[in-house]
Design a protein around this motif. Sequence first.
Motif, PDB file in Angstrom:
ATOM      1  N   HIS A  71       4.600   4.798   7.933  1.00  0.00           N
ATOM      2  CA  HIS A  71       4.221   3.266   8.292  1.00  0.00           C
ATOM      3  C   HIS A  71       2.807   2.972   7.706  1.00  0.00           C
ATOM      4  CE1 HIS A  71       1.761   3.118  11.715  1.00  0.00           C
ATOM      5  NE2 HIS A  71       2.048   4.271  11.800  1.00  0.00           N
ATOM      6  N   ALA A  72       1.962   4.162   7.895  1.00  0.00           N
ATOM      7  CA  ALA A  72       0.365   3.938   7.088  1.00  0.00           C
ATOM      8  C   ALA A  72       0.441   3.260   5.963  1.00  0.00           C
ATOM      9  CB  ALA A  72      -0.378   5.138   7.488  1.00  0.00           C
ATOM     10  N   LEU A  73       1.352   3.784   5.008  1.00  0.00           N
ATOM     11  CA  LEU A  73       1.355   3.187   3.665  1.00  0.00           C
ATOM     12  C   LEU A  73       1.790   2.025   3.379  1.00  0.00           C
ATOM     13  CD1 LEU A  73       2.710   6.780   2.356  1.00  0.00           C
ATOM     14  CD2 LEU A  73       0.326   5.771   2.307  1.00  0.00           C
ATOM     15  N   ARG A  74       2.298   1.127   4.763  1.00  0.00           N
ATOM     16  CA  ARG A  74       3.027  -0.066   4.214  1.00  0.00           C
ATOM     17  C   ARG A  74       1.884  -1.286   4.548  1.00  0.00           C
ATOM     18  NH1 ARG A  74       7.747   1.452   8.035  1.00  0.00           N
ATOM     19  NH2 ARG A  74       8.904   2.909   6.493  1.00  0.00           N
ATOM     20  N   TRP A  75       2.066  -2.367   3.901  1.00  0.00           N
ATOM     21  CA  TRP A  75       1.369  -3.500   4.403  1.00  0.00           C
ATOM     22  C   TRP A  75       1.643  -4.413   5.688  1.00  0.00           C
ATOM     23  CZ3 TRP A  75      -2.812  -5.414   1.466  1.00  0.00           C
ATOM     24  CH2 TRP A  75      -3.102  -4.472   0.331  1.00  0.00           C
ATOM     25  N   GLU A  76       2.368  -3.616   6.771  1.00  0.00           N
ATOM     26  CA  GLU A  76       2.796  -4.267   7.636  1.00  0.00           C
ATOM     27  C   GLU A  76       1.585  -4.838   8.796  1.00  0.00           C
ATOM     28  OE1 GLU A  76       5.553  -1.288   9.141  1.00  0.00           O
ATOM     29  OE2 GLU A  76       7.142  -2.083   7.986  1.00  0.00           O
ATOM     30  N   ALA A  77       0.839  -3.869   9.159  1.00  0.00           N
ATOM     31  CA  ALA A  77      -0.277  -4.324   9.942  1.00  0.00           C
ATOM     32  C   ALA A  77      -1.672  -3.928   9.022  1.00  0.00           C
ATOM     33  CB  ALA A  77      -0.373  -3.527  11.255  1.00  0.00           C
ATOM     34  N   VAL A 134      -4.038  -3.633   5.909  1.00  0.00           N
ATOM     35  CA  VAL A 134      -4.286  -2.703   4.586  1.00  0.00           C
ATOM     36  C   VAL A 134      -3.956  -1.339   4.871  1.00  0.00           C
ATOM     37  CG1 VAL A 134      -5.919  -1.992   3.122  1.00  0.00           C
ATOM     38  CG2 VAL A 134      -6.202  -3.990   3.921  1.00  0.00           C
ATOM     39  N   PRO A 135      -2.872  -0.992   3.891  1.00  0.00           N
ATOM     40  CA  PRO A 135      -2.439   0.440   4.036  1.00  0.00           C
ATOM     41  C   PRO A 135      -3.528   1.516   4.083  1.00  0.00           C
ATOM     42  CG  PRO A 135      -1.303  -0.653   2.458  1.00  0.00           C
ATOM     43  CD  PRO A 135      -2.302  -1.604   2.767  1.00  0.00           C
TER      44      PRO A 135
END
Lengths: 322, 275
Positions: free
Chosen positions: A122-128, A130-131
């Motif tokens: 999840h850290a590599l996603r743009w969800e919350a 910048v990755p």
Amino acid sequence: MKRCPDKRCNAPTVTCRLGEQFVTDCPVWCSGKENGAVAPTDAKLDTRLIRLPWSGAALGTTDLPFLTGRSEPKIVAVIGPHNAGKTTLLGLFYQQIGRSGRLGSARFAGSYSLEGWEAIAHALRWEAGVPRFPPHTSSGTGRAPGLLHIAMRENDERITDILYADSPGEWFHRWAVDPAAGDAEGAAWLIERASALLIVADCEALAGENRGQARSDIIQLVRRVAASRGRRPAALVWAKADVDVPPLIREAVTKAVKLVISDVVEFETSVVPFEREGVTIDPSASVRAVLDWTIAPLARGFTLEVQPPQGDDPFFAIGATA
Amino acid sequence: MNRKVLLLGEYDVGKSHFGGQLLGRLNQETGALRMTRPPQSLGPFETVLARINNGRAAPHTSQNQYLESVWPLADKQDREINLVWPDYGGEQVRAIRTERSMSREWRDRIVGTSGWIVMLRIAHTQLSDDIFTRPLAEPGKERQAPDVFTISSQAQLIDFLQWLIFVRGTGTLTPIGNPPLLLLLSCWDELPAAEQNHPPLEILRAHMPMVAAFVEVNWRPESLSVLGLSALERSLDEDRIDNDFVDRGPESFGYVVLPDGRHDPDLTLAIAGMM
């Protein structure tokens, strides 16, 4: 907290080690002094409910019997110094599978550690925002690495289970210095059982202030791996390949690796696009190449007699090849 | 004994509206399936039907309204099934997933069924951007603390299907033939217009590639179906009345998207594959 008198059993957080769906049906559980049929107040520990054999988090060694019942999982050891980018590489594998549903020519067929994968990816996603990079793998807990599971299937064939080991870099550092050291036990466990060995070199460290130390550390680690690998395949991944390593250092490392692992396969990966000989290599292609290597079938030194089982029951699957 | 087919789906996938509309179609007896006798309890579905007859969306079902409803259905060849709505509100399915435990009652229900229909709201399941689709100029250097994160909808659904397989004791060494699985991609009208005429399996592969791979390799092709569903064909409001919907009647709305991408107003076709 209530727990099973059998120390190897993790009930009631996961299922009973002996396979009872309800722990209250298990004679070993019931022999525990405090494990009467009284309903606990915490629903998570309510023994009247069915649990799963997997918690979703990375698997530990006591979780493996459930999986090894159906196939012989292939363990991929991701070896490298602290902060080299081992966990990030695994997160990238998962993102790659999540986007395509594929692992090479096979397709994704399940995972018993989805929460573990999501926790690093999840850290590599743009969800919350910048990755960022996934959190460090802690070395404090447990002596076996966290194993991230992926099952895959090609056409109509049987399922192949793969376990990617997400282990702290400190272990390998200790192990490279002294394989018999107490705190190197996790690394030794992994390297003894792995089917494929992926060594991660940290370009950032090899180009940084302490590059001399980094060079000597990675060479020492590679030599140690070479001594224990037997005939197992090994690959060297230059992680953070967007950072240029001074040519002399790169040459020295490559030479040292080839000296002891003549058939080593080299890869370069990065989370940002990078250039090689005028060609821009995108992160996805660089990661896919490594992922495909990890799932390549192992060469067997002998041919097994094939006796396919007649049903789905893993008990009758003994003797059948994967 | 009649074969039992379980209809499962989390909260907010449109089960109530589908139930209400399906009930209306079954009562008309013009579709592929009919009700062989009135089920014991239709309470919540009648309420939904009354709401949409007035051109308004049904309010969300709360957990205390829960009751299992079993619908005896038959097709034109008189093959019969019992369609079981075990968890009308969808909260129980969510609780099973988040608490990772299941009661004996649910276990018995899953073991005793001969087909699973799982509803998911496909337009809510877009893959989120990652560093592959939106490359970073410079990666954020500081590492993230192991904070709270949400599990992607792909992983949630796969784990839930793994649950079902495990609890039923179905082997996965070879692809599953029994029980068959039907994925019902609901609220189809929420998809972008350009995607609405695509085959549902193609949409599943694009929106949830990992789920598509999981079901395609773990079920035999003849035991797997993926259909689209729009129960109301448009969004209704809970308070504002849609007069056009009232005038034409709920029976004029809603369609099933068949495997080839064709839309068919006979909502009973969503279940007919399980006969």
